[in-house]
Design a protein around this motif. Structure first.
Motif, short mmCIF file in Angstrom:
data_model
loop_
_atom_site.label_atom_id
_atom_site.label_comp_id
_atom_site.label_asym_id
_atom_site.label_seq_id
_atom_site.Cartn_x
_atom_site.Cartn_y
_atom_site.Cartn_z
N ALA A 30 20.91 5.01 72.84
CA ALA A 30 22.20 5.10 71.87
C ALA A 30 22.28 7.11 72.06
O ALA A 30 23.50 6.59 72.06
CB ALA A 30 21.68 4.70 70.35
N THR B 163 25.57 7.35 74.67
CA THR B 163 26.32 6.72 73.92
C THR B 163 26.99 8.01 73.41
O THR B 163 28.52 8.29 73.45
CB THR B 163 25.95 5.39 73.17
N ARG B 164 26.03 8.42 72.70
CA ARG B 164 26.70 9.43 71.38
C ARG B 164 27.42 10.12 72.41
O ARG B 164 28.80 11.20 71.55
CB ARG B 164 25.57 9.83 70.47
N GLU C 109 31.19 9.79 73.93
CA GLU C 109 31.82 9.32 72.90
C GLU C 109 31.98 10.81 72.77
O GLU C 109 33.30 10.94 72.98
CB GLU C 109 30.93 8.43 72.08
N GLN C 110 32.01 11.59 72.25
CA GLN C 110 32.01 13.01 72.33
C GLN C 110 32.88 13.80 73.31
O GLN C 110 33.44 13.89 73.13
CB GLN C 110 30.64 13.86 71.39
N ASP D 172 34.94 8.08 61.68
CA ASP D 172 35.92 7.92 62.02
C ASP D 172 36.95 8.45 62.73
O ASP D 172 38.19 7.74 62.97
CB ASP D 172 35.55 7.16 62.75
N TRP E 105 27.85 -0.99 71.81
CA TRP E 105 27.43 -0.65 73.01
C TRP E 105 27.24 -1.49 73.41
O TRP E 105 26.02 -2.68 72.90
CB TRP E 105 26.61 1.28 72.70
N ASP F 175 24.90 18.22 71.66
CA ASP F 175 25.11 17.80 72.30
C ASP F 175 26.72 18.02 71.55
O ASP F 175 27.70 16.91 71.25
CB ASP F 175 24.44 15.92 71.52
#
Length: 253
Positions: free
Chosen positions: A13, A16-17, A20-21, A47, A63, A215
């Motif tokens: 996860a 994934t974050r 996506e960012q 979002d 995801w 991140d």
């Protein structure tokens, strides 16, 4: 314009974050109507880009866990074995084929797919990804590999810019300890032994020890820095492919 479905498969996860960012930042930079939507929706929704793109896994998930892809594909009776254009599969080729088949078999396949994989110094993993993509006829407009060398934490380190004296001192100390600048040469870091002073996760922890998470900084980092520091670790290639292949997909809506 309607929201575009983007499939995403990763090893965790957290990865994934991060992706996506980064992709969202490139969409905001590259598409006027996405930038306008983002600015208009800031503060009003969890979002702000939900009207522009939808991140998807399979079976309604957000995801796809890459490590479960082969098992899920076998449960669905999908054919993941066999050669790749007549050649035996390199490392991970079957796993990537399974992930792509799962997305392709969805009732409404995503328009594009992003697959994240840490290379851990094994170039054959990148070759396996390329084999899987080339060996199929996929219903996606783009399949993009986020192939990080040695791991995705190296991408965060490549993007790290010290903001005060304390952060500059920590980076200088790491340069002295490692005998190279980890932000400029992130590909020289390692990923297999947490006790290794060059371990990417350890270096990132040292850089962020004051609590400023790396991140969350994608929006503030010049693309030129990502391209300059990210050549050998795979970041520059990913940024370029997002700009050239994924941004046009979303722009068309």
């Amino acid at each position: 314009m309607s929201a575009v479905g983007i499939g995403i498969a990763a090893e965790g996860a957290g990865d994934t974050r991060i992706l996506e960012q980064l992709v969202d930042r490139m969409l905001i930079d590259g598409i006027g109507w996405v930038r306008e939507t983002f600015e208009a929706c800031q503060g009003s929704t969890a979002d702000p880009l939900s009207a522009c793109r939808i991140w998807r896994g399979v079976e309604g998930s957000g995801w796809l866990d890459l490590h479960r892809a082969s098992d899920l594909a076998r449960e669905r009776g999908l054919r993941i074995y066999g050669s790749f254009a007549g050649d035996p599969g390199e490392a991970d080729a079957r796993m990537h084929r399974a992930a792509l088949l799962l997305f392709a078999e969805e009732a409404e396949p995503p328009v594009a797919v992003v697959i994240a994989r840490d290379l851990d110094g094994r170039a054959e993993r990148a070759e396996g990804f390329a084999q899987a993509v080339a060996a199929g006829s996929w219903p996606f407009e783009a399949v993009i590999g986020a192939l990080a060398q040695p791991e995705i934490e190296a991408w965060l380190i490549a993007a790290w810019i010290p903001e005060d004296d304390s952060e500059r001192e920590r980076l200088a100390a790491l340069r002295g300890e490692l005998h190279f600048d980890p932000c400029a040469k992130p590909e020289r870091l390692t990923s297999k032994n947490p006790a290794d002073r060059k371990d990417a996760k350890r270096v990132l922890t040292v850089l962020t020890s004051a609590g400023r998470g790396a991140d969350a900084r994608w929006a503030d980092v010049p693309v030129e820095r990502l391209e300059a520091n990210g050549v050998a670790c795979g970041l520059a290639r990913f940024v370029r492919e997002v700009q050239e292949r994924l941004v046009p997909v979303v722009q068309r809506g």
